[in-house]
Design an enzyme around this catalytic site. Structure first.
Site, short mmCIF file in Angstrom:
data_model
loop_
_atom_site.label_atom_id
_atom_site.label_comp_id
_atom_site.label_asym_id
_atom_site.label_seq_id
_atom_site.Cartn_x
_atom_site.Cartn_y
_atom_site.Cartn_z
N ASN A 55 -14.95 -3.58 3.79
CA ASN A 55 -14.10 -3.57 5.00
C ASN A 55 -14.79 -2.81 6.13
O ASN A 55 -15.54 -1.89 5.88
CB ASN A 55 -12.74 -2.91 4.66
CG ASN A 55 -11.91 -2.61 5.89
OD1 ASN A 55 -11.62 -1.45 6.19
ND2 ASN A 55 -11.54 -3.62 6.64
N GLY A 56 -14.47 -3.24 7.35
CA GLY A 56 -14.93 -2.51 8.53
C GLY A 56 -15.84 -3.36 9.40
O GLY A 56 -16.95 -3.72 8.99
N CYS A 73 -6.95 6.98 4.93
CA CYS A 73 -6.32 7.34 6.22
C CYS A 73 -6.71 8.76 6.61
O CYS A 73 -6.51 9.70 5.84
CB CYS A 73 -4.80 7.22 6.08
SG CYS A 73 -3.95 7.79 7.56
N GLN A 93 0.83 -1.21 0.00
CA GLN A 93 0.00 0.00 0.00
C GLN A 93 0.86 1.26 0.00
O GLN A 93 1.77 1.42 0.81
CB GLN A 93 -0.92 0.04 1.22
CG GLN A 93 -1.93 1.17 1.07
CD GLN A 93 -2.81 1.37 2.29
OE1 GLN A 93 -2.32 1.66 3.38
NE2 GLN A 93 -4.10 1.23 2.10
N HIS A 112 -13.87 0.90 3.05
CA HIS A 112 -14.08 0.90 4.51
C HIS A 112 -15.43 1.57 4.70
O HIS A 112 -15.58 2.77 4.42
CB HIS A 112 -12.94 1.67 5.18
CG HIS A 112 -13.00 1.64 6.67
ND1 HIS A 112 -12.02 2.16 7.47
CD2 HIS A 112 -13.93 1.17 7.53
CE1 HIS A 112 -12.34 2.01 8.75
NE2 HIS A 112 -13.50 1.41 8.81
N LYS A 131 -8.06 1.77 -1.72
CA LYS A 131 -8.80 1.54 -0.47
C LYS A 131 -9.29 2.90 0.00
O LYS A 131 -8.49 3.83 0.18
CB LYS A 131 -7.90 0.90 0.58
CG LYS A 131 -8.60 0.66 1.92
CD LYS A 131 -7.75 -0.24 2.81
CE LYS A 131 -8.37 -0.52 4.17
NZ LYS A 131 -8.18 0.59 5.11
C1 FMN Z 1 -3.31 -0.09 14.02
C2 FMN Z 1 -4.01 0.18 12.72
C3 FMN Z 1 -3.30 0.74 11.67
C4 FMN Z 1 -3.93 0.98 10.43
N1 FMN Z 1 -3.18 1.41 9.38
C5 FMN Z 1 -3.73 1.50 8.14
C6 FMN Z 1 -2.95 1.75 6.98
O1 FMN Z 1 -1.71 1.87 7.04
N2 FMN Z 1 -3.61 1.84 5.80
C7 FMN Z 1 -4.96 1.68 5.68
O2 FMN Z 1 -5.52 1.76 4.59
N3 FMN Z 1 -5.72 1.43 6.76
C8 FMN Z 1 -5.14 1.30 7.97
N4 FMN Z 1 -5.91 0.95 9.05
C9 FMN Z 1 -7.35 0.70 8.87
C10 FMN Z 1 -7.61 -0.78 8.54
O3 FMN Z 1 -7.00 -1.12 7.31
C11 FMN Z 1 -9.12 -1.06 8.45
O4 FMN Z 1 -9.66 -0.27 7.42
C12 FMN Z 1 -9.86 -0.78 9.75
O5 FMN Z 1 -9.18 -1.31 10.87
C13 FMN Z 1 -11.29 -1.36 9.69
O6 FMN Z 1 -11.27 -2.76 9.56
P1 FMN Z 1 -11.58 -3.73 10.84
O7 FMN Z 1 -12.84 -3.23 11.47
O8 FMN Z 1 -11.70 -5.10 10.28
O9 FMN Z 1 -10.40 -3.56 11.77
C14 FMN Z 1 -5.30 0.71 10.27
C15 FMN Z 1 -6.03 0.16 11.35
C16 FMN Z 1 -5.39 -0.11 12.56
C17 FMN Z 1 -6.18 -0.75 13.70
#
Ligand code: FMN
Length: 337
Positions: free
Chosen positions: A207-208, A95, A65, A166, A134
């Site tokens: 996602n999410g 982000c 990414q 997301h 994303k």
């Molecule tokens: C510690 C942490 C770091 C993350 N870093 C990124 C990242 O570098 N790039 C990104 O697109 N999303 C990042 N996310 C978001 C996740 O990719 C994801 O979209 C989000 O956690 C929702 O999915 P979940 O509910 O299954 O955790 C991060 C999430 C967490 C918890």
């Protein structure tokens, strides 16, 4: 368009999904697509790129990414990532970091779909592997489904065919931290389903908040794939079910000690090349979910695996503990399963 099977992916997570975590996750599931943490393209072009883009061949299928806003710089980084063998480049437009206000990147770019399309088109022209995005369902004052559809409608003109959504918006001004932006805005799976209905030619990945395979199966009736983040990282043994539950694999799921044994050569080689044990085992602490098994395993990893200079004997000790926990009739095992 690639034939990568993205039915289940592990989300990019900064500070979490580095190469050691991805290798570990691959020993648990043979099928999920793993994603790197986000990185600025400059780090690849100008920085100590080996440090950032090195990965193990067993990680495939693996996506990298990128976060940024300059088409030419992104394209140069994408080329390098393709050269070293990544299977996909993913562009971060989700982000919510405040830093994205100064040098636009991440969710801030949802307000500039033409620039997003230029970035994706530049990367797409530079490489043959898929370039995917994303993103969120919206940012700030954007309300309802339409802003998402308008954004995707413009961005797909770049040639991008894979949209990872997301399913919550990001508050760029209102919420103080990226963490709050992963928890507070409500999830709208209905928007993601509708996107797939209205853009059937696109690969849409939801996602999410997905924390059960039964939920993932339900989503897969409406979209092409599901991306899981926090639960997969915090409770990696949950992933052991995915190959059977979603990908139809026939083999039984690996036991925790078997997973650790699969990592043994890797850990040994990394230690020999100077990696600290703690940088690898910190991703494994959640392998056992329920006390007391979790406590015994975690205590060993945290106390013995942390000191500078911790060596292979500590990892072998972790395997021995796992073996003991998995012995038939072990009270600890019963609390794990
Ligand atoms: C510690 C942490 C770091 C993350 N870093 C990124 C990242 O570098 N790039 C990104 O697109 N999303 C990042 N996310 C978001 C996740 O990719 C994801 O979209 C989000 O956690 C929702 O999915 P979940 O509910 O299954 O955790 C991060 C999430 C967490 C918890």
């Amino acid at each position: 368009m690639s034939d990568l099977d993205r039915r289940v992916c592990i989300a990019p997570m900064m500070g979490w999904t580095n190469r050691h975590a991805r290798y570990f996750h691959r020993q648990i599931s043979r099928n999920v697509v793993v994603y790197s943490e986000m990185l600025a393209p400059e780090a690849i072009i100008l920085g100590r790129k080996d440090r950032y883009i090195h990965y193990h061949p067993e990680e495939h299928p693996v996506a990298f990414q990128l976060g940024g806003h300059q088409p030419k710089v992104l394209a140069a980084a994408a080329k390098e990532l393709q050269r070293v063998g990544y299977d996909e480049i993913n562009f971060n437009v989700g982000c919510p970091s405040k830093k994205g206000k100064i040098q636009p990147f991440g969710a801030h770019l949802m307000k500039q779909p033409a620039l997003v399309a230029r970035c994706l088109a530049a990367m797409g022209e530079a490489v043959d592997i898929p370039v995917t995005i994303k993103t969120r369902i919206g940012v700030d004052e954007q309300e309802g489904y339409q802003p998402l559809a308008d954004f995707v409608g413009q961005v797909k003109e770049s040639g991008c065919k894979v949209f990872i959504i997301h399913a919550r918006k990001a508050w760029l001004d209102g919420l103080s931290t990226p963490r709050a932006n992963r928890e507070v805005p409500p999830l709208h799976y209905d928007y993601v389903y509708r996107l797939k209905r209205e853009f059937p030619e696109l690969t849409v990945i939801l996602n999410g908040g997905v924390t059960e395979w039964i939920e993932a199966r339900e989503h897969l009736r409406h979209v092409d794939g599901v991306m899981v983040g926090r639960r997969a990282y915090k409770e990696p043994y949950w992933l052991a079910e995915v190959d059977r539950e979603i990908f139809g694999a026939a083999e039984p799921k690996p036991s925790p000690p078997e997973i650790l044994r699969r990592c043994l050569d890797y850990v040994q080689q990394e230690l020999e090349s100077g990696t600290h044990l703690r940088d690898m085992v910190r991703h494994m602490v959640g392998l056992y979910r329920n006390a007391p098994a979790a406590a015994a395993f975690r205590r060993h990893i945290a106390m013995e695996g942390n000191p500078h200079g911790a060596d292979l004997s500590v990892f072998l000790g972790a395997i021995r503990i796992a073996d003991r926990l998995s012995r038939p009739g072990s009270a600890m095992l019963q609390s794990q399963t």
